[in-house]
Design a protein around this motif. Structure first.
Motif, PDB file in Angstrom:
ATOM      1  N   GLN A  72      70.811  49.672 -22.853  1.00 20.69           N
ATOM      2  CA  GLN A  72      70.706  50.134 -22.297  1.00 20.69           C
ATOM      3  C   GLN A  72      70.153  49.583 -21.337  1.00 20.69           C
ATOM      4  OE1 GLN A  72      68.497  53.114 -25.382  1.00 20.69           O
ATOM      5  NE2 GLN A  72      69.671  54.472 -24.309  1.00 20.69           N
ATOM      6  N   TRP A  73      69.785  48.223 -22.019  1.00 20.84           N
ATOM      7  CA  TRP A  73      68.281  47.917 -20.960  1.00 20.84           C
ATOM      8  C   TRP A  73      69.718  47.019 -20.505  1.00 20.84           C
ATOM      9  CZ3 TRP A  73      63.134  48.126 -19.522  1.00 20.84           C
ATOM     10  CH2 TRP A  73      62.771  48.490 -20.557  1.00 20.84           C
ATOM     11  N   THR A  74      69.772  46.301 -19.238  1.00 20.04           N
ATOM     12  CA  THR A  74      70.373  44.914 -18.215  1.00 20.04           C
ATOM     13  C   THR A  74      69.130  44.585 -17.332  1.00 20.04           C
ATOM     14  OG1 THR A  74      72.586  46.487 -18.613  1.00 20.04           O
ATOM     15  CG2 THR A  74      71.742  44.616 -17.098  1.00 20.04           C
ATOM     16  N   VAL A  75      68.781  43.089 -17.357  1.00 22.93           N
ATOM     17  CA  VAL A  75      67.990  42.638 -16.505  1.00 22.93           C
ATOM     18  C   VAL A  75      69.086  41.080 -15.692  1.00 22.93           C
ATOM     19  CG1 VAL A  75      66.413  40.623 -16.598  1.00 22.93           C
ATOM     20  CG2 VAL A  75      66.082  42.086 -18.174  1.00 22.93           C
ATOM     21  N   LEU A  76      68.590  41.546 -14.237  1.00 20.23           N
ATOM     22  CA  LEU A  76      69.415  40.827 -13.339  1.00 20.23           C
ATOM     23  C   LEU A  76      68.117  39.794 -12.272  1.00 20.23           C
ATOM     24  CD1 LEU A  76      71.671  39.903 -11.448  1.00 20.23           C
ATOM     25  CD2 LEU A  76      70.249  41.473  -9.782  1.00 20.23           C
ATOM     26  N   VAL A 131      65.297  45.488 -12.961  1.00 21.60           N
ATOM     27  CA  VAL A 131      65.643  46.069 -14.143  1.00 21.60           C
ATOM     28  C   VAL A 131      66.504  46.695 -14.071  1.00 21.60           C
ATOM     29  CG1 VAL A 131      64.759  46.672 -16.760  1.00 21.60           C
ATOM     30  CG2 VAL A 131      63.870  44.247 -16.022  1.00 21.60           C
ATOM     31  N   ARG A 132      67.036  47.684 -15.403  1.00 19.14           N
ATOM     32  CA  ARG A 132      67.931  48.161 -14.717  1.00 19.14           C
ATOM     33  C   ARG A 132      68.040  49.560 -16.699  1.00 19.14           C
ATOM     34  NH1 ARG A 132      73.676  48.680 -14.001  1.00 19.14           N
ATOM     35  NH2 ARG A 132      73.925  47.564 -16.336  1.00 19.14           N
ATOM     36  N   TYR A 133      66.986  50.134 -16.728  1.00 24.33           N
ATOM     37  CA  TYR A 133      67.205  51.120 -18.174  1.00 24.33           C
ATOM     38  C   TYR A 133      67.457  52.263 -18.289  1.00 24.33           C
ATOM     39  CZ  TYR A 133      65.092  53.613 -21.913  1.00 24.33           C
ATOM     40  OH  TYR A 133      64.917  54.438 -23.051  1.00 24.33           O
ATOM     41  N   GLN A 134      68.973  52.689 -19.125  1.00 27.40           N
ATOM     42  CA  GLN A 134      69.494  54.538 -18.943  1.00 27.40           C
ATOM     43  C   GLN A 134      69.465  54.895 -19.983  1.00 27.40           C
ATOM     44  OE1 GLN A 134      73.353  52.897 -17.454  1.00 27.40           O
ATOM     45  NE2 GLN A 134      73.993  55.236 -17.231  1.00 27.40           N
ATOM     46  N   PRO A 135      68.470  55.184 -20.345  1.00 26.49           N
ATOM     47  CA  PRO A 135      67.938  56.022 -21.723  1.00 26.49           C
ATOM     48  C   PRO A 135      68.884  57.317 -21.870  1.00 26.49           C
ATOM     49  CG  PRO A 135      66.573  57.007 -20.246  1.00 26.49           C
ATOM     50  CD  PRO A 135      67.314  55.635 -19.467  1.00 26.49           C
ATOM     51  N   THR A 136      69.861  57.811 -20.797  1.00 27.50           N
ATOM     52  CA  THR A 136      71.004  58.457 -21.128  1.00 27.50           C
ATOM     53  C   THR A 136      72.095  58.476 -20.468  1.00 27.50           C
ATOM     54  OG1 THR A 136      70.160  60.284 -20.123  1.00 27.50           O
ATOM     55  CG2 THR A 136      69.307  60.338 -22.058  1.00 27.50           C
ATOM     56  N   PRO A 137      73.327  58.644 -20.426  1.00 28.83           N
ATOM     57  CA  PRO A 137      74.352  58.194 -20.312  1.00 28.83           C
ATOM     58  C   PRO A 137      74.660  58.902 -18.529  1.00 28.83           C
ATOM     59  CG  PRO A 137      75.179  59.485 -22.124  1.00 28.83           C
ATOM     60  CD  PRO A 137      73.324  59.338 -22.201  1.00 28.83           C
ATOM     61  N   GLN A 138      73.119  59.654 -18.971  1.00 24.64           N
ATOM     62  CA  GLN A 138      73.281  60.598 -17.028  1.00 24.64           C
ATOM     63  C   GLN A 138      72.232  60.289 -15.954  1.00 24.64           C
ATOM     64  OE1 GLN A 138      73.704  62.664 -20.389  1.00 24.64           O
ATOM     65  NE2 GLN A 138      75.518  62.798 -19.953  1.00 24.64           N
ATOM     66  N   TRP A 139      71.103  59.327 -17.198  1.00 22.31           N
ATOM     67  CA  TRP A 139      69.346  59.028 -16.111  1.00 22.31           C
ATOM     68  C   TRP A 139      69.575  57.374 -16.239  1.00 22.31           C
ATOM     69  CZ3 TRP A 139      64.146  59.358 -19.440  1.00 22.31           C
ATOM     70  CH2 TRP A 139      63.325  59.566 -18.217  1.00 22.31           C
ATOM     71  N   LEU A 140      69.406  57.747 -15.357  1.00 18.88           N
ATOM     72  CA  LEU A 140      68.761  55.190 -14.508  1.00 18.88           C
ATOM     73  C   LEU A 140      67.468  55.511 -14.290  1.00 18.88           C
ATOM     74  CD1 LEU A 140      70.074  52.913 -14.822  1.00 18.88           C
ATOM     75  CD2 LEU A 140      70.830  53.349 -12.438  1.00 18.88           C
ATOM     76  N   LEU A 141      67.145  54.807 -14.630  1.00 18.35           N
ATOM     77  CA  LEU A 141      65.668  54.105 -14.117  1.00 18.35           C
ATOM     78  C   LEU A 141      66.161  52.335 -13.808  1.00 18.35           C
ATOM     79  CD1 LEU A 141      62.884  55.515 -16.526  1.00 18.35           C
ATOM     80  CD2 LEU A 141      63.307  56.120 -14.578  1.00 18.35           C
ATOM     81  N   ARG A 142      65.300  52.439 -12.393  1.00 20.20           N
ATOM     82  CA  ARG A 142      65.634  51.057 -12.156  1.00 20.20           C
ATOM     83  C   ARG A 142      64.321  50.437 -11.251  1.00 20.20           C
ATOM     84  NH1 ARG A 142      70.214  52.777  -8.307  1.00 20.20           N
ATOM     85  NH2 ARG A 142      69.207  53.825  -6.458  1.00 20.20           N
ATOM     86  N   GLY A 143      64.299  48.777 -11.260  1.00 21.25           N
ATOM     87  CA  GLY A 143      62.903  48.436 -10.775  1.00 21.25           C
ATOM     88  C   GLY A 143      63.566  46.508 -10.184  1.00 21.25           C
ATOM     89  N   GLY A 144      62.691  46.327  -9.179  1.00 22.62           N
ATOM     90  CA  GLY A 144      62.787  44.760  -9.121  1.00 22.62           C
ATOM     91  C   GLY A 144      61.620  44.511  -8.199  1.00 22.62           C
ATOM     92  N   LEU A 145      61.998  43.178  -8.244  1.00 20.27           N
ATOM     93  CA  LEU A 145      59.844  42.374  -7.636  1.00 20.27           C
ATOM     94  C   LEU A 145      61.027  41.081  -6.767  1.00 20.27           C
ATOM     95  CD1 LEU A 145      57.547  42.134 -10.440  1.00 20.27           C
ATOM     96  CD2 LEU A 145      57.330  43.531  -7.765  1.00 20.27           C
ATOM     97  N   SER A 146      61.002  40.917  -5.581  1.00 17.34           N
ATOM     98  CA  SER A 146      61.952  39.904  -5.414  1.00 17.34           C
ATOM     99  C   SER A 146      60.798  38.951  -3.941  1.00 17.34           C
ATOM    100  CB  SER A 146      63.069  40.259  -5.173  1.00 17.34           C
ATOM    101  OG  SER A 146      63.179  41.075  -3.477  1.00 17.34           O
TER     102      SER A 146
END
Length: 791
Positions: free
Chosen positions: A455-459, A480-495
């Motif tokens: 459920q967690w992916t880091v770039l 960071v990408r967090y996908q708690p369910t197959p239908q829902w995605l949360l994402r965010g980033g700093l750069s």
């Protein structure tokens, strides 16, 4: 935002049950029966944003939109930039007039930032900017931009718009985002288009002929070529003078384009040779300010009724990429590519004169040219470790910028007039203005994507570059990408990010000479290394530096419906701006030392570029995509989008002490401040809808453009928000022949007007009704016909 939420509520609450069942978890296309397989819509995917392959909206770590060629063609525009302006909220592409070279290659912006803060790629390779520096009072003043309209629409498969800072991955300019133009590849159908259109006022006649041809090569190779001819007649929305005659031209330029684009791949065992590029040639013509018959700028013996100078540039744009790619024995993709780009902007002036030459003056002038050449070499490799990936690469880039002098009559000060020298409308570049500037840069990058959990992916991304003129930069990104369910995605980033000063900003010089009694005085713009600019405090330009925060969510309850919301904050330090006019007449507190410098060099007034201010841009993007199968062969597709972006000046750098003024007085005159903070709509929304059957397609495109502002003298003038509506009906006459009829701006919406104005330099009345900042132009309604044939 309220508009988008209302549309979302209506769609979600009123969704009928789709007749085609969605593909459930674990089910593949191989499991579907044939009658359902032919109705499956493969989700749009984007290559830009990560280096481990294409991704859909539900799996993207960074917000990315995808627009297909069918959508681009559905809004009735002939140019790629105009089509994107009709489809992409936050993409602003005004159509200025009486703005010298900008009339013929107007810039675009993203998220209310500058045109040069958007990186443009073609098939993932960097596209060069124009050699034109926008110097007039338009959106994008002080920048050089990419001319998207040099690429024929029929050559494009899709356009990917990444809405996030990405300089840590792709290098300079990717502050507002990235536009990646993907050209048509393997398995495409040959196609030809003939188009005709005009405004409801009878002008602006457009003619278009396009041909796309694909040739299959061995081993799934291909060679695609697109040729296009476009002829756009001028439009004019100037008001008549007091005597009822319309002498001024305020509208679209009269433009003829010839374009060629190609894309090719040839597999050779484990490697593939590839190439893509385009060649564009544009002839254009637009008016400057009218010179009255009794004006001291006119010679009645040449122009008894006065004259309207015409700026008629010839613009050549070329880009070509060649490379090889393959897969190592370990399964790692790699590529090596070389890209060369060139833009040559040659200024010609017609129907004009050099008043100082008297009756011997020619009426046609070659006023010189600007040219920009860019060479880029890329080496990339990527490897997957199960669900993880690691990519790295090297990039070398060389840029070359030149100004070439015009013919002597275009800039000479002759004996017959106390006024300024050169061709009226656009004075020529003199030999003293001629410039040749070069720059090299080397970059290495590393991208890593790590799956902490299903459920967690880091770039993570890191890019180090070194420029020959201003030195090293180091930028990073963590998303960071967090996908708690197959239908829902949360994402965010700093750069962090940066934009290297363009060579046009560091090297552009354009001056004119006037005779004041017995003294020759000069005024104009000077490159930062010019002795005049140096004496007045100019320093080598530093890169603009940015910091980005993004956060958002994606919701996909079914394969037919996808909705997303992404917020962002972008802070930019050391933004580069031109100074205001450095002269005692415009800067009352100008120091005696600076006045002495001006007198020493015989300069009446000067401007140059400087790192001036710090800004913060914040906003939100909302997206909704819904597709519904109504019956076999019938489909409804809806795309709704909203964008909000607001920019504020949060800091001002110190001005050179030699001038005796602060930076606010030096760069933030009322025009500059209003343009930066309010010159572009903060709110924009799009509602694109298509109903398709086996016989026809019916498309509607509703646009909302928020309010914006300009200045008249020192006063801020606001312009109201507006709506426009485009519609198109495509009817299939046979299996391979389609007739299309449509209209743009069918509501005949015009921007808010302002009253009669007077130009402070020319001194003649300008019967101009509309602001040049108008985001949808000022032509009003137009209609078109198009015949398409597949073969």
């Amino acid at each position: 935002m309220k508009l988008f939420l209302c549309l979302l509520s209506l769609v979600v609450l009123g969704l009928p049950r789709a007749q085609a069942e969605p593909v459930v978890a674990g089910q593949t296309l191989y499991d579907l029966p044939l009658e359902e397989l032919v109705r499956v819509q493969v989700p749009l995917q984007a290559d830009v944003g990560t280096r481990d392959g294409a991704h859909t909206a539900l799996h993207a770590i960074v917000p990315t939109d995808v627009y297909t060629t069918e959508q681009l063609l559905s809004v009735g525009e002939m140019g790629l930039a105009y089509a994107l302006a009709a489809l992409v909220p936050g993409f602003n592409h005004p159509r200025p007039s009486i703005a010298d070279g900008t009339d013929h290659a107007p810039p675009f912006t993203l998220r209310s930032l500058s045109p040069d803060q958007v990186l443009v790629l073609v098939n993932g390779k960097r596209l060069h900017q124009s050699s034109l520096l926008h110097t007039n009072s338009t959106i994008g003043r002080g920048s050089s931009s990419v001319d998207l309209n040099t690429i024929p629409l029929l050559a494009v498969e899709r356009v990917e718009v990444l809405r996030d800072g990405a300089a840590a991955q792709y290098g300079s300019d990717a502050i507002a985002g990235i536009i990646n133009i993907v050209l048509k590849g393997y398995g495409q159908t040959n196609q030809a288009l003939l188009g005709w259109g005009r405004t409801t006022q009878g002008d602006g006649i457009q003619r278009q002929a396009s041909l796309f041809h694909s040739t299959a090569l061995a081993s799934d190779g291909f060679f695609n070529i697109t040729a296009e001819l476009r002829d756009r007649g001028s439009s004019n929305r100037a008001r008549p003078d007091a005597d009822g005659q319309t002498r001024l031209h305020f509208g679209d330029a009269d433009t003829q384009d010839g374009q060629l684009a190609w894309n090719a791949e040839l597999p050779q065992g484990d490697t593939t040779l590839f190439s893509h590029g385009h060649l564009s040639r544009r002839h254009s013509r637009a008016g400057a300010f009218f010179r009255n018959a009794d004006s001291d700028k006119n010679l009645p013996s040449i122009y008894p009724q006065g004259f309207l100078p015409q700026i008629a540039p010839r613009i050549t744009d070329l880009s070509a990429s060649f490379g090889v790619k393959g897969i190592l024995a370990s399964g790692s993709p790699w590529s090596l590519a070389y890209t060369a780009g060139m833009n040559d902007y040659r200024f010609f002036v017609r129907n004009s004169l050099n008043r100082s030459l008297g009756a011997d003056s020619p009426t046609r002038f070659d006023s010189g040219s600007t040219a920009f050449v860019q060479h880029t070499l890329n080496a990339d490799v990527q490897h997957n470790f199960g669900p993880h990936s690691l990519a790295g690469g090297y990039e070398y880039r060389r840029a070359d910028y030149r100004i070439r002098a015009g013919e002597p009559a275009s800039y000479t000060l002759g004996p017959d007039s106390p006024w300024y020298a050169g061709a009226q409308g656009f004075g020529g570049f003199s030999p003293d203005n001629a410039t040749h500037a070069q720059r090299d840069s080397h970059a290495v990058y590393l991208d890593a994507k790590y799956a902490l959990h299903p459920q967690w992916t880091v770039l993570g991304a890191l890019r180090a570059e070194h420029y020959s003129d201003f030195g090293p930069t180091l930028n990073g990104k963590l998303a960071v990408r967090y996908q708690p369910t197959p239908q829902w995605l949360l994402r965010g980033g700093l750069s962090t990010g940066f934009r290297a000063p363009s060579l046009t900003q560091t090297g552009f010089t354009s001056t004119s000479t006037v005779l004041d009694g017995s003294a020759l005085l000069q005024y104009g713009h000077y490159g930062v290394s010019h002795p005049v600019a140096r004496a007045l405090g100019a320093q080598d330009l530093k890169p603009e530096k940015s910091q980005h925060l993004t956060f958002g969510t994606v919701w996909q309850p079914s394969p037919q419906l996808t909705a997303s919301m992404d917020g962002f904050v972008t802070e930019i330090d050391d933004r580069i701006m031109p100074t205001s006019y450095i002269a005692k007449s415009s800067l009352a507190q100008l120091s005696p030392q600076a006045q002495a410098i001006l007198q020493q060099y015989g300069v009446e007034g000067a401007t140059y570029f400087t790192n001036a201010v710090r800004t913060r841009t914040h906003g939100v993007d909302l997206r909704l995509d819904y597709q519904h199968d109504l019956a076999p062969g019938r489909r409804w597709h809806l795309r709704a989008a909203y964008s909000y972006a607001a920019t504020r000046i949060t800091g001002v750098n110190a001005a050179p002490s030699v001038l005796g003024v602060d930076m606010t007085d030096l760069v933030l005159d009322p025009y500059a401040r209003v343009t930066l903070e309010a010159g572009q709509p903060r709110h924009s929304a799009k509602l694109w809808s298509r109903y398709s059957t086996a016989q026809y397609d019916l498309t509607f495109n509703l646009n909302y453009f928020g309010s914006y502002a300009s200045t008249y003298g020192s006063d801020k003038v606001g312009f109201a928000a507006q709506w426009t509506l485009d519609a198109q009906l495509s009817y299939r006459l046979s299996k391979n022949t389609t007739l299309t009829v449509g209209g743009t701006n069918l509501l005949n919406t015009r921007p808010s007007q302002w009253g009669q104005t007077t130009d402070p330099i020319i001194g003649v009345g300008k019967p101009i009704a509309y602001s040049q900042y108008a985001p949808f132009g000022f032509n009003g309604a137009a209609y078109y016909l198009r015949l398409g044939v597949r073969f």
